[in-house]
Motif scaffolding. Sequence first.
Motif, mmCIF file in Angstrom:
data_model
loop_
_atom_site.group_PDB
_atom_site.id
_atom_site.type_symbol
_atom_site.label_atom_id
_atom_site.label_comp_id
_atom_site.label_asym_id
_atom_site.label_seq_id
_atom_site.Cartn_x
_atom_site.Cartn_y
_atom_site.Cartn_z
ATOM 1 N N ALA A 30 -3.167 5.625 -0.808
ATOM 2 C CA ALA A 30 -4.317 5.092 -0.289
ATOM 3 C C ALA A 30 -5.516 5.498 0.245
ATOM 4 O O ALA A 30 -5.457 6.788 0.312
ATOM 5 N N MET A 31 -6.728 4.721 0.472
ATOM 6 C CA MET A 31 -7.598 5.376 1.231
ATOM 7 C C MET A 31 -7.425 5.389 2.733
ATOM 8 O O MET A 31 -7.131 4.030 3.045
ATOM 9 N N TYR A 32 -7.464 6.187 3.357
ATOM 10 C CA TYR A 32 -7.120 6.331 4.846
ATOM 11 C C TYR A 32 -8.723 6.329 5.775
ATOM 12 O O TYR A 32 -9.356 6.840 5.444
ATOM 13 N N TYR A 33 -8.613 5.453 6.625
ATOM 14 C CA TYR A 33 -9.629 5.331 7.528
ATOM 15 C C TYR A 33 -9.368 5.489 9.118
ATOM 16 O O TYR A 33 -8.469 5.114 9.453
ATOM 17 N N CYS A 34 -10.244 6.107 9.520
ATOM 18 C CA CYS A 34 -10.448 6.388 11.112
ATOM 19 C C CYS A 34 -11.076 5.396 11.628
ATOM 20 O O CYS A 34 -12.003 4.890 11.110
ATOM 21 N N ARG A 51 -2.274 16.486 6.466
ATOM 22 C CA ARG A 51 -2.593 16.247 7.835
ATOM 23 C C ARG A 51 -4.071 15.840 7.562
ATOM 24 O O ARG A 51 -5.087 16.513 7.237
ATOM 25 N N LEU A 52 -4.482 14.775 8.231
ATOM 26 C CA LEU A 52 -5.721 13.993 8.456
ATOM 27 C C LEU A 52 -6.330 14.331 9.595
ATOM 28 O O LEU A 52 -5.696 14.387 10.688
ATOM 29 N N SER A 53 -7.701 14.668 9.505
ATOM 30 C CA SER A 53 -8.580 14.612 10.806
ATOM 31 C C SER A 53 -9.469 13.772 10.792
ATOM 32 O O SER A 53 -10.082 13.142 9.738
ATOM 33 N N CYS A 54 -9.993 13.405 12.115
ATOM 34 C CA CYS A 54 -11.055 12.513 12.303
ATOM 35 C C CYS A 54 -11.721 12.924 13.475
ATOM 36 O O CYS A 54 -11.347 13.349 14.369
ATOM 37 N N GLU A 55 -13.087 12.955 13.317
ATOM 38 C CA GLU A 55 -13.978 13.346 14.384
ATOM 39 C C GLU A 55 -15.077 12.310 14.537
ATOM 40 O O GLU A 55 -15.749 11.645 13.809
ATOM 41 N N ALA A 56 -14.972 11.538 15.987
ATOM 42 C CA ALA A 56 -16.054 10.627 16.340
ATOM 43 C C ALA A 56 -17.024 11.159 17.023
ATOM 44 O O ALA A 56 -16.772 11.724 18.068
ATOM 45 N N TRP A 93 -15.887 2.361 12.186
ATOM 46 C CA TRP A 93 -15.009 2.792 11.012
ATOM 47 C C TRP A 93 -15.533 3.972 10.197
ATOM 48 O O TRP A 93 -16.903 4.368 10.289
ATOM 49 N N GLY A 94 -14.951 4.928 9.735
ATOM 50 C CA GLY A 94 -15.286 5.911 8.975
ATOM 51 C C GLY A 94 -15.422 5.574 7.454
ATOM 52 O O GLY A 94 -14.955 4.367 7.282
ATOM 53 N N GLN A 95 -15.784 6.517 6.553
ATOM 54 C CA GLN A 95 -16.078 6.026 5.269
ATOM 55 C C GLN A 95 -14.546 6.442 4.511
ATOM 56 O O GLN A 95 -14.560 5.853 3.324
ATOM 57 N N GLY A 96 -13.437 7.031 4.988
ATOM 58 C CA GLY A 96 -12.335 7.117 4.595
ATOM 59 C C GLY A 96 -12.003 8.326 3.734
ATOM 60 O O GLY A 96 -13.168 9.211 3.456
ATOM 61 N N THR A 97 -10.946 8.765 3.731
ATOM 62 C CA THR A 97 -10.237 9.921 2.975
ATOM 63 C C THR A 97 -9.142 9.449 2.015
ATOM 64 O O THR A 97 -8.309 8.701 2.569
ATOM 65 N N GLN A 98 -9.143 10.179 0.712
ATOM 66 C CA GLN A 98 -8.067 9.582 -0.382
ATOM 67 C C GLN A 98 -6.971 10.255 -0.258
ATOM 68 O O GLN A 98 -6.948 11.656 -0.188
ATOM 69 N N PHE A 117 -6.015 3.506 9.524
ATOM 70 C CA PHE A 117 -5.656 2.313 8.830
ATOM 71 C C PHE A 117 -5.720 2.877 7.238
ATOM 72 O O PHE A 117 -6.225 3.853 6.989
ATOM 73 N N ARG A 118 -5.218 2.191 6.472
ATOM 74 C CA ARG A 118 -5.020 2.416 4.996
ATOM 75 C C ARG A 118 -5.233 1.291 4.213
ATOM 76 O O ARG A 118 -4.834 0.245 4.535
ATOM 77 N N GLN A 119 -5.812 1.488 2.933
ATOM 78 C CA GLN A 119 -5.972 0.535 1.811
ATOM 79 C C GLN A 119 -5.699 0.886 0.684
ATOM 80 O O GLN A 119 -6.264 1.932 0.058
ATOM 81 N N ALA A 120 -4.552 0.321 0.159
ATOM 82 C CA ALA A 120 -4.101 0.945 -1.116
ATOM 83 C C ALA A 120 -4.909 -0.228 -2.412
ATOM 84 O O ALA A 120 -5.349 -0.950 -1.971
ATOM 85 N N PRO A 121 -4.972 0.611 -3.520
ATOM 86 C CA PRO A 121 -5.617 -0.496 -4.519
ATOM 87 C C PRO A 121 -5.156 -1.840 -4.776
ATOM 88 O O PRO A 121 -3.909 -1.984 -4.791
#
Length: 123
Positions: free
Chosen positions: A91-95, A19-24, A113-118, A37-41
Amino acid sequence: QVQLMESGGDSVQAGGSLRLSCEASGYPYSLSCMGWFRQAPGKGREAVALINKNIDTQYADDVKGRFTISEGDAKNSLYLQMNSLKPEDTAMYYCAAHDKAVCQLREDLFNDWGQGTQVTVAS
């Protein structure tokens, strides 16, 4: 100052859950649209899921039925429950967030955008 902070990324085995969390923070109002969003290598960033202020949700086809986006307990926060994880979910997941009227799975609509969580899923 506007800031988005993700957490919850980890390494898991295929079939597992996270479970990923994001706080703005820094917004004087409730955001109209927040998403993941996500970005794979070696790949471009892709949309995963979003939720608008009416609690309508949208998902990318490859996560439908496995991922669930929901509002968090605090204002301008959200979760991403990820079940039945696959190695291709690594991937790196971004809020991300914006306050435009249109809320769609389009990266160009999101300006914060956030910094991401792997997230790493082992086979």
